[in-house]
Scaffold this active site. Sequence first.
Site, short mmCIF file in Angstrom:
data_model
loop_
_atom_site.label_atom_id
_atom_site.label_comp_id
_atom_site.label_asym_id
_atom_site.label_seq_id
_atom_site.Cartn_x
_atom_site.Cartn_y
_atom_site.Cartn_z
N ARG A 92 6.65 -60.22 -104.32
CA ARG A 92 7.10 -58.97 -104.93
C ARG A 92 8.51 -58.64 -104.44
O ARG A 92 8.87 -58.96 -103.31
CB ARG A 92 6.14 -57.84 -104.54
N HIS A 93 9.29 -57.99 -105.31
CA HIS A 93 10.64 -57.54 -104.89
C HIS A 93 10.54 -56.65 -103.64
O HIS A 93 9.48 -56.12 -103.31
CB HIS A 93 11.30 -56.76 -106.03
N GLY A 94 11.67 -56.44 -103.01
CA GLY A 94 11.71 -55.64 -101.79
C GLY A 94 11.79 -54.14 -102.08
O GLY A 94 11.67 -53.71 -103.23
#
Length: 462
Positions: A81-83
């Site tokens: 998942r993106h940060g």
Amino acid sequence: MLTFLWKFTNFYFFIISCCLLTYVTLEDDSDIPAIAKYFNTKGRYEEVNPYLIDDILAVNRSILQPPSAQCQEIHLSAIIRHGTRYPTTKHIKEIQQLYNIVLRNASGEESWLREVQTQWTMWYTEDMDGRLVQKGVDDLKHLAVRLSKLFPSLISEEKLRGGLIKFITSSKHRCVNSTLAFKAGLTELWAIKDKEFDHAVNDSLMRFFDKCTRFVQEVDNNPSAVVEVDKFKQGPEMRRVQEKIADRLRVPYSLITHDMTETAFHVCAYEFAIKAVNSPWCQLFDDDDAKVMEYTSDLREFWKRGYGYDINSKSSCILFHDVFNRLNKAASDIKSGQQVSEAVTVQIGHADTILPLLTLLGFFKDSDALTSTNFATQTERSFRTSHMLPYAANLLLVLYDCGGGNLRLQPLLNEKPVTFPGLSDQQASMPLYEDVREHYRELLHGCDFETECQLFKQPTEV
Ligand SMILES: *[C@@H]1O[C@H](CO)[C@@H](O)[C@H](O)[C@H]1NC(C)=O
Ligand SMILES: *[C@@H]1O[C@H](CO)[C@@H](O)[C@H](O)[C@H]1NC(C)=O
Ligand SMILES: *[C@@H]1O[C@H](CO)[C@@H](O)[C@H](O)[C@H]1NC(C)=O
Ligand SMILES: *[C@@H]1O[C@H](CO)[C@@H](O)[C@H](O)[C@H]1NC(C)=O
């Protein structure tokens, strides 16, 4: 050139040590909101792995425990998942509304309230719209470095330079930037300056939830699909939280809706995730309130992305097959005595990408569904997005060659080994790849995205 490299390396260490300092100051517990472990998908990755608070690059290779010393990792599929990101425009507007109420209508002498009214400023602007923040860049850089330490023979400079590490991302800016950050984590680690590495954008794969017509119509755009969430928001547990917040602000109960309550909870979460501060906003919630808020969000995820409807997980069939195709390819490369052509696949997407896949694979399934009326009996539930899906959450599938034609597959979630649910093997955390394939046989032979996503059936509850 040498001087340059030396400077570059120094610079890199400077970055790391500066960040370490930030985290060290966080060790003072008062800087961590007491409710930080209930932030659902707005939680900090460090809450899931607290040892990272002391050392953000810490890795413990002995968690892997292959059944024999002979086992060698040959392929890694990482779905990440993106940060950490800013709130979306919709959430920013809601924060502004809540702030107005606290400024104009709240009264009281508590120091946290005065701090919100006189010192806190509404620093979120609508153009921030869900973008990756600097902490989010660091999340992915640090993850890249840790994974290279955890799997040194797979995530290596040689393999990266040799084109054996492939990057695929969702087109969303926060995902593309997360992909750039992950790559930068590696190129900075190895001081690679002479080469750039491509990534492919693939929304069919990483944003399948937008492309699955049946899911979009029957669940995502269908208000009645989340009737349990609406009922819970009208129910006694949530009403109690709203009243407590109104009391703390000394405003009429009518002013604090359940949406306002969620917004206040989000502000505390965002201030912590983005700025690492224990914001005065957090004082609006005690531990009991936070558990209700956490449940509300888990309830929504359950019905929109989890076990609530069969199509939620089936929408990820395309990603499921993609992952197994890569594993199969690596397995057949090994069996025919060749080098594995794709050693590592790094795929960057959303919480909405990972949760349907975890659900399809059967992870975190409780015996009862989450409903509006069973908050009290679900306190020990395994379906907990705060644990599963913080920023930079990751599902890793590691294929091992253990010799004699034995391949094994180890799943890890957020860098911790997990076991495939229902796979009765004594070495369930690293079962034979053949047994995993047998376990998911029906999905491997079916689970066709096009068929599943056609509009023809009513949503089926599980
Ligand atoms: C590393 O993991 C192993 C196995 O889970 C555990 O026994 C050990 O205490 C861990 N070491 C550290 C330093 O955390
Ligand atoms: C909140 O404050 C605003 C501005 O002072 C005022 O117009 C409004 O009537 C107040 N609302 C309540 C419910 O007190
Ligand atoms: C994300 O990428 C865009 C476009 O490359 C860039 O303008 C922006 O500064 C990046 N944001 C961060 C936080 O790195
Ligand atoms: C995206 O991934 C899917 C599944 O692996 C593949 O069939 C498709 O060709 C890819 N699309 C692009 C544009 O690469």
